[in-house]
Design a protein around this motif. Structure first.
Motif, PDB file in Angstrom:
ATOM      1  N   GLY A 196      -2.621  11.078   6.019  1.00 65.25           N
ATOM      2  CA  GLY A 196      -2.845  11.552   7.376  1.00 65.25           C
ATOM      3  C   GLY A 196      -4.218  11.196   7.923  1.00 65.25           C
ATOM      4  N   ALA A 197      -4.448  11.598   9.183  1.00 67.14           N
ATOM      5  CA  ALA A 197      -5.661  11.250   9.917  1.00 67.14           C
ATOM      6  C   ALA A 197      -6.928  11.713   9.200  1.00 67.14           C
ATOM      7  CB  ALA A 197      -5.605  11.858  11.314  1.00 67.14           C
ATOM      8  N   ASP A 198      -6.839  12.812   8.452  1.00 64.54           N
ATOM      9  CA  ASP A 198      -8.045  13.319   7.786  1.00 64.54           C
ATOM     10  C   ASP A 198      -8.552  12.354   6.716  1.00 64.54           C
ATOM     11  OD1 ASP A 198      -5.637  13.901   6.576  1.00 64.54           O
ATOM     12  OD2 ASP A 198      -6.397  15.664   5.512  1.00 64.54           O
ATOM     13  N   THR A 199      -7.680  11.500   6.184  1.00 68.19           N
ATOM     14  CA  THR A 199      -8.143  10.487   5.220  1.00 68.19           C
ATOM     15  C   THR A 199      -8.767   9.305   5.958  1.00 68.19           C
ATOM     16  OG1 THR A 199      -6.306  11.102   3.779  1.00 68.19           O
ATOM     17  CG2 THR A 199      -7.475   9.079   3.231  1.00 68.19           C
ATOM     18  N   PHE A 200      -8.198   8.941   7.099  1.00 66.94           N
ATOM     19  CA  PHE A 200      -8.704   7.774   7.839  1.00 66.94           C
ATOM     20  C   PHE A 200     -10.014   8.084   8.571  1.00 66.94           C
ATOM     21  CE2 PHE A 200      -4.287   6.521   7.267  1.00 66.94           C
ATOM     22  CZ  PHE A 200      -4.389   5.147   7.057  1.00 66.94           C
ATOM     23  N   ALA A 201     -10.077   9.267   9.176  1.00 65.77           N
ATOM     24  CA  ALA A 201     -11.187   9.578  10.089  1.00 65.77           C
ATOM     25  C   ALA A 201     -12.575   9.294   9.507  1.00 65.77           C
ATOM     26  CB  ALA A 201     -11.065  11.022  10.570  1.00 65.77           C
ATOM     27  N   PRO A 202     -12.868   9.729   8.281  1.00 62.47           N
ATOM     28  CA  PRO A 202     -14.242   9.533   7.790  1.00 62.47           C
ATOM     29  C   PRO A 202     -14.612   8.086   7.464  1.00 62.47           C
ATOM     30  CG  PRO A 202     -12.941  10.973   6.313  1.00 62.47           C
ATOM     31  CD  PRO A 202     -12.021  10.453   7.336  1.00 62.47           C
ATOM     32  N   ILE A 203     -13.646   7.185   7.384  1.00 59.77           N
ATOM     33  CA  ILE A 203     -13.978   5.816   6.938  1.00 59.77           C
ATOM     34  C   ILE A 203     -13.759   4.764   8.024  1.00 59.77           C
ATOM     35  CG2 ILE A 203     -13.509   6.288   4.490  1.00 59.77           C
ATOM     36  CD1 ILE A 203     -10.762   4.922   4.864  1.00 59.77           C
ATOM     37  N   LEU A 204     -13.387   5.180   9.228  1.00 61.45           N
ATOM     38  CA  LEU A 204     -12.969   4.216  10.253  1.00 61.45           C
ATOM     39  C   LEU A 204     -14.004   3.116  10.497  1.00 61.45           C
ATOM     40  CD1 LEU A 204     -11.117   6.460  12.861  1.00 61.45           C
ATOM     41  CD2 LEU A 204     -10.156   4.852  11.200  1.00 61.45           C
ATOM     42  N   GLY A 205     -15.264   3.483  10.592  1.00 58.48           N
ATOM     43  CA  GLY A 205     -16.276   2.473  10.896  1.00 58.48           C
ATOM     44  C   GLY A 205     -16.742   1.682   9.686  1.00 58.48           C
ATOM     45  N   ASP A 206     -16.320   2.081   8.512  1.00 56.46           N
ATOM     46  CA  ASP A 206     -16.858   1.483   7.279  1.00 56.46           C
ATOM     47  C   ASP A 206     -16.092   0.255   6.806  1.00 56.46           C
ATOM     48  OD1 ASP A 206     -18.561   3.584   7.261  1.00 56.46           O
ATOM     49  OD2 ASP A 206     -17.500   4.732   5.711  1.00 56.46           O
ATOM     50  N   VAL A 207     -14.909   0.035   7.361  1.00 60.67           N
ATOM     51  CA  VAL A 207     -14.006  -0.961   6.781  1.00 60.67           C
ATOM     52  C   VAL A 207     -13.778  -2.097   7.770  1.00 60.67           C
ATOM     53  CG1 VAL A 207     -11.742  -1.303   5.737  1.00 60.67           C
ATOM     54  CG2 VAL A 207     -12.874   0.909   5.505  1.00 60.67           C
ATOM     55  N   PRO A 208     -14.084  -3.343   7.367  1.00 60.50           N
ATOM     56  CA  PRO A 208     -13.862  -4.473   8.276  1.00 60.50           C
ATOM     57  C   PRO A 208     -12.373  -4.791   8.435  1.00 60.50           C
ATOM     58  CG  PRO A 208     -14.617  -5.263   6.137  1.00 60.50           C
ATOM     59  CD  PRO A 208     -14.669  -3.766   6.079  1.00 60.50           C
ATOM     60  N   ASN A 209     -12.035  -5.400   9.568  1.00 67.00           N
ATOM     61  CA  ASN A 209     -10.660  -5.868   9.817  1.00 67.00           C
ATOM     62  C   ASN A 209     -10.559  -7.292   9.270  1.00 67.00           C
ATOM     63  OD1 ASN A 209      -8.595  -7.386  11.084  1.00 67.00           O
ATOM     64  ND2 ASN A 209      -8.466  -5.938  12.760  1.00 67.00           N
ATOM     65  N   ILE A 210      -9.731  -7.453   8.231  1.00 66.14           N
ATOM     66  CA  ILE A 210      -9.517  -8.788   7.651  1.00 66.14           C
ATOM     67  C   ILE A 210      -8.021  -9.061   7.768  1.00 66.14           C
ATOM     68  CG2 ILE A 210      -9.863 -10.244   5.615  1.00 66.14           C
ATOM     69  CD1 ILE A 210     -12.071  -8.312   4.735  1.00 66.14           C
ATOM     70  N   SER A 211      -7.611  -9.459   8.954  1.00 71.88           N
ATOM     71  CA  SER A 211      -6.183  -9.472   9.304  1.00 71.88           C
ATOM     72  C   SER A 211      -5.311 -10.149   8.254  1.00 71.88           C
ATOM     73  CB  SER A 211      -5.979 -10.158  10.654  1.00 71.88           C
ATOM     74  OG  SER A 211      -6.500  -9.349  11.685  1.00 71.88           O
ATOM     75  N   GLY A 212      -4.258  -9.452   7.884  1.00 70.89           N
ATOM     76  CA  GLY A 212      -3.300  -9.999   6.929  1.00 70.89           C
ATOM     77  C   GLY A 212      -2.023  -9.180   6.988  1.00 70.89           C
ATOM     78  N   ARG A 213      -1.663  -8.793   8.218  1.00 73.90           N
ATOM     79  CA  ARG A 213      -0.490  -7.928   8.395  1.00 73.90           C
ATOM     80  C   ARG A 213       0.818  -8.672   8.133  1.00 73.90           C
ATOM     81  NH1 ARG A 213      -3.952  -7.457  12.464  1.00 73.90           N
ATOM     82  NH2 ARG A 213      -2.839  -9.193  13.409  1.00 73.90           N
ATOM     83  N   MET A 214       1.849  -7.907   7.822  1.00 74.74           N
ATOM     84  CA  MET A 214       3.205  -8.443   7.879  1.00 74.74           C
ATOM     85  C   MET A 214       3.721  -8.236   9.302  1.00 74.74           C
ATOM     86  SD  MET A 214       6.614  -7.675   5.643  1.00 74.74           S
ATOM     87  CE  MET A 214       6.092  -8.657   4.243  1.00 74.74           C
ATOM     88  N   ASP A 215       4.724  -9.033   9.689  1.00 71.46           N
ATOM     89  CA  ASP A 215       5.327  -8.878  11.019  1.00 71.46           C
ATOM     90  C   ASP A 215       6.744  -8.330  10.883  1.00 71.46           C
ATOM     91  OD1 ASP A 215       7.333 -11.328  11.032  1.00 71.46           O
ATOM     92  OD2 ASP A 215       5.442 -11.964  10.098  1.00 71.46           O
ATOM     93  N   ASN A 216       7.284  -7.867  12.013  1.00 69.36           N
ATOM     94  CA  ASN A 216       8.608  -7.226  12.007  1.00 69.36           C
ATOM     95  C   ASN A 216       9.738  -8.177  11.636  1.00 69.36           C
ATOM     96  OD1 ASN A 216       7.671  -4.686  12.620  1.00 69.36           O
ATOM     97  ND2 ASN A 216       7.795  -5.015  14.843  1.00 69.36           N
ATOM     98  N   LEU A 217       9.555  -9.455  11.887  1.00 73.65           N
ATOM     99  CA  LEU A 217      10.620 -10.411  11.554  1.00 73.65           C
ATOM    100  C   LEU A 217      10.809 -10.495  10.036  1.00 73.65           C
ATOM    101  CD1 LEU A 217      12.688 -12.488  12.399  1.00 73.65           C
ATOM    102  CD2 LEU A 217      10.858 -14.195  12.506  1.00 73.65           C
ATOM    103  N   ARG A 218       9.711 -10.675   9.330  1.00 68.47           N
ATOM    104  CA  ARG A 218       9.837 -10.768   7.871  1.00 68.47           C
ATOM    105  C   ARG A 218      10.271  -9.431   7.266  1.00 68.47           C
ATOM    106  NH1 ARG A 218       4.535 -13.570   5.930  1.00 68.47           N
ATOM    107  NH2 ARG A 218       3.746 -12.603   7.825  1.00 68.47           N
ATOM    108  N   ALA A 219       9.762  -8.339   7.838  1.00 72.33           N
ATOM    109  CA  ALA A 219      10.167  -7.027   7.319  1.00 72.33           C
ATOM    110  C   ALA A 219      11.673  -6.827   7.496  1.00 72.33           C
ATOM    111  CB  ALA A 219       9.392  -5.924   8.038  1.00 72.33           C
ATOM    112  N   ALA A 220      12.198  -7.277   8.630  1.00 70.30           N
ATOM    113  CA  ALA A 220      13.637  -7.121   8.895  1.00 70.30           C
ATOM    114  C   ALA A 220      14.458  -7.919   7.881  1.00 70.30           C
ATOM    115  CB  ALA A 220      13.958  -7.591  10.315  1.00 70.30           C
TER     116      ALA A 220
END
Ligand SMILES: *Cc1c(COP(=O)(O)O)cnc(C)c1O
Length: 410
Positions: free
Chosen positions: A242-266
């Motif tokens: 939940g949000a309480d785990t994310f909230a304290p670290i939001l600014g600490d973690v860089p975005n290193i894009s490597g998401r999956m997309d909905n097509l492959r998930a489907a």
């Protein structure tokens, strides 16, 4: 074809199948992919009001399948490993242990995370050597281990966990070849802090490219979600804390894009319910080849421990007494009869096959035990497009060619 007698009897058997041909994508997956394409909403966070996207659904179902609390779908298996390492606290220049018998994306993922691979010896059962793990841990000061279940050989996880615990190591499992496998009934990928999987075409479920990461550790997992490139939309994940785990670290973690997309998930979600059946079919094929190769003088088969619920999607054997220079001849002779073997002892990397000593960027150490094992190790894929009869034929061809090779060295 006009050669005389004796040679022909065995010599005429040729296998005609393709070692790189996987099964077709199931119709249900094709339909689901068509729906995603028609919707135009391919990005995982591009969902209609109230809609659960295909990627979030895949994560939820894979978490349920493995019994993990959390699951994140990403762009590749290699990405899953590097993301797991960063999320688990690997910092620039940190030594990261891994077994030397693995595939190139594993040391690559360690380097991508900023780490420095430290290779550990492989024992003669193809799994990590625990005495050397202890030595390399104290020499290097490493705090993380990427345990690669290479070619599906899981090793004694009870002893491994006792070691990692005693040594204070964070365990990341590379389950590229063990999706659907178990140790004492516990799914592979559930023994460490994070389990990483690949959904690349040659693995156990197929979306061309892709990866999955599972964990029960809320902080590590939340960091992985942020790393993967969740923008401010991490709350669209379902199999996540939940949000309480994310909230304290939001600014600490860089975005290193490597998401999956909905097509492959489907494409992947409908394959999950076929996984058990597919794993059983692989292992059935493995056992057929194994039977054909039993009791061939000079040919060593790897005994699988009863605790290991392995998936036989590939087959390994070795010729411990053979001089290494006979191996290329054997590979060629099998290839001439349609059987594609890969040899881990080659001086130069070839195709998908390389070994630790080829990865010069990682300054590989001398590993005599691993060298001894790999020098005569042969490996073969067993795609599910092969019938059991074809697997028996493959086994007979290998047996005949190994017998011929062993006879020639006397
Ligand atoms: C395929 C593979 C991976 C990850 O591969 P990707 O191509 O990055 O999905 C990791 N480890 C092993 C042992 C593999 O075979």
């Amino acid at each position: 074809m006009t050669e005389a007698g004796g040679e022909q009897a065995e010599g005429q058997d040729v296998f005609r199948g393709s070692f790189t041909q996987q099964e077709p994508i199931p119709d249900e997956a094709i339909l689901a992919a068509g729906e995603v394409l028609r919707s135009g909403r391919l990005h995982r966070y591009n969902v209609a009001p109230g809609e659960v996207g295909e990627t979030a659904r895949l994560e939820q179902e894979f978490a349920a399948l493995t019994g993990a609390r959390y699951c994140l779908a990403v762009a590749s298996g290699g990405y899953a490993i590097s993301c797991a390492l960063r999320a688990a606290g690997v910092e620039a220049g940190a030594p990261v242990l891994t077994n030397a018998f693995t595939l190139a994306p594993v040391p690559g993922a360690i380097v991508a995370a900023g780490g420095r691979p430290v290779f550990v010896e492989t024992g003669d059962d193809l799994t990590i050597d625990l005495a050397d793990l202890e030595a390399k841990t104290s020499e290097s000061g490493a705090r993380h281990l990427v345990l690669s279940h290479m070619r599906g050989h899981i090793g004694d996880m009870d002893r491994l966990l006792a070691s990692t615990e005693a040594l204070g190591l964070v365990l990341i499992e590379d389950c590229a070849h063990t999706m659907g496998a178990t140790w004492r009934g516990i799914p592979s990928g559930r023994h460490g802090r994070v389990g990483c999987f690949s959904t690349q075409t040659y693995k156990h479920i197929n979306s061309g490219e892709g990866g999955l990461l599972i964990s029960d550790d809320a902080d590590t997992f939340a960091r992985a979600v942020l790393l993967s490139g969740s923008y401010m939309l991490w709350d669209r994940h379902i199999a996540a804390p939940g949000a309480d785990t994310f909230a304290p670290i939001l600014g600490d973690v860089p975005n290193i894009s490597g998401r999956m997309d909905n097509l492959r998930a489907a494409i992947l979600t409908p394959q999950l319910k076929l996984l058990n059946e597919r794993c059983a079919a692989w292992t059935e094929r493995y056992r057929v080849v194994e039977r054909e190769l039993a009791d061939v003088p000079g040919l060593h088969l790897f005994t699988r421990p009863p605790e290991e619920g392995f998936v036989g999607s590939s087959f390994q054997f070795s010729l411990p007494g053979a001089p290494p220079e006979t191996l290329p001849d054997l590979v060629r002779a099998c290839s001439a009869r349609g059987v594609e073997l890969k040899w881990f002892g080659a001086a130069e990397p070839h195709g998908y096959t390389s070994r630790y000593s080829h990865w010069a960027y990682a300054a590989p150490p001398e590993l005599p035990a691993t060298d001894r094992t790999l020098a005569t190790l042969l490996d073969m894929r067993l795609p599910l497009t092969f019938t059991l009869e074809e697997c028996a034929l493959i086994g007979r061809i290998i047996r005949a060619e190994v017998q011929r090779a062993m006879a020639s060295i006397g």
